[in-house]
Write a protein that holds these residues in place. Structure first.
Motif, short mmCIF file in Angstrom:
data_model
loop_
_atom_site.label_atom_id
_atom_site.label_comp_id
_atom_site.label_asym_id
_atom_site.label_seq_id
_atom_site.Cartn_x
_atom_site.Cartn_y
_atom_site.Cartn_z
N ASN A 65 0.84 -1.19 0.00
CA ASN A 65 0.00 0.00 0.00
C ASN A 65 0.88 1.24 0.00
O ASN A 65 1.90 1.30 0.68
CB ASN A 65 -0.90 -0.03 1.25
CG ASN A 65 -1.94 1.06 1.25
OD1 ASN A 65 -1.63 2.22 1.01
ND2 ASN A 65 -3.17 0.71 1.52
N SER A 66 0.50 2.28 -0.71
CA SER A 66 1.34 3.47 -0.82
C SER A 66 1.29 4.35 0.42
O SER A 66 2.10 5.26 0.56
CB SER A 66 0.92 4.30 -2.05
OG SER A 66 -0.43 4.71 -1.93
N GLY A 109 10.88 0.50 -0.57
CA GLY A 109 10.39 1.85 -0.39
C GLY A 109 11.51 2.87 -0.55
O GLY A 109 12.28 2.83 -1.51
#
Length: 204
Positions: A65-66, A109
């Protein structure tokens, strides 16, 4: 009286963010230690502040999920002896990092070096840092050096973004992208395959 001991997965629960050292932020309510894996995967843009020095078996930060958390490592030392998987943001500054045994880092990330410090990979095989996301050097003096020592293997499959100063490694491979801002330097202390994989260089 006394302190609790727990070996296993310990899950961060405070989506407002907070200090690592606060047991109430974790489930079960104990601070993760050398035998534990910390799980920080609740969705949200919050910050977990490493306000104490820790030795940790493993850590999972964020999900695919961002909307992901930030792990702030600032001044207190962090030692890894297992696996660290990052989908969020690691903000690393004002302290060195350490590996024990043969730890593995998988960065999907952002891993951001905000000052000039060193990652000491340890012994017994050393640390392997696999960068699939972005490793960014964004701070420190213009002539300062962020360095991954000879016991650390850095494999860049994503983006290496050097915005200021010098970034140095000793061994690894590079099949990703290297962005070099003006007057910055990317170097290796070894010719052992560091540029294997046809990296793409941008900048000067």
């Amino acid at each position: 009286g006394g302190s609790l001991a727990y070996a296993g997965n310990i899950v961060w629960t405070n989506t407002s963010g907070g200090n690592w050292s606060e047991p109430a932020n974790w489930d079960p309510p104990v601070v993760p230690g050398a035998s534990d894996t910390a799980i920080i995967t609740n969705t949200g843009n919050y910050t977990v502040n490493l306000d104490i020095s820790v030795r940790l078996n493993g850590l999972v930060l964020g999900t695919t999920n961002s909307n992901n958390p930030t792990f702030l490592i600032n001044s207190n030392s962090f030692t890894l002896n297992g696996t660290f998987t990052n989908y969020g943001t690691v903000s690393w500054g004002n302290t060195n990092l350490y590996g024990e045994g043969s730890p593995q880092i998988f960065n999907f990330g952002l891993w951001e070096a905000t000052t000039n410090n060193t990652f000491y990979g340890g012994d017994s095989g050393g640390t392997t840092f696999n960068n699939y996301g972005t490793f960014r050097k964004s701070g420190g003096s213009a002539y300062g050096n962020t360095y991954l020592d000879p016991a650390t293997t850095f494999n860049n499959l994503g983006t290496l973004d050097i915005q200021i100063g010098v970034f140095g490694i000793s061994r690894g491979t590079d099949s990703g992208t290297v962005n070099l801002a003006s007057n910055t330097v990317f170097y290796s202390n070894s010719d052992a395959g560091v540029l294997a994989g046809d990296p793409v260089f941008n900048g000067t």
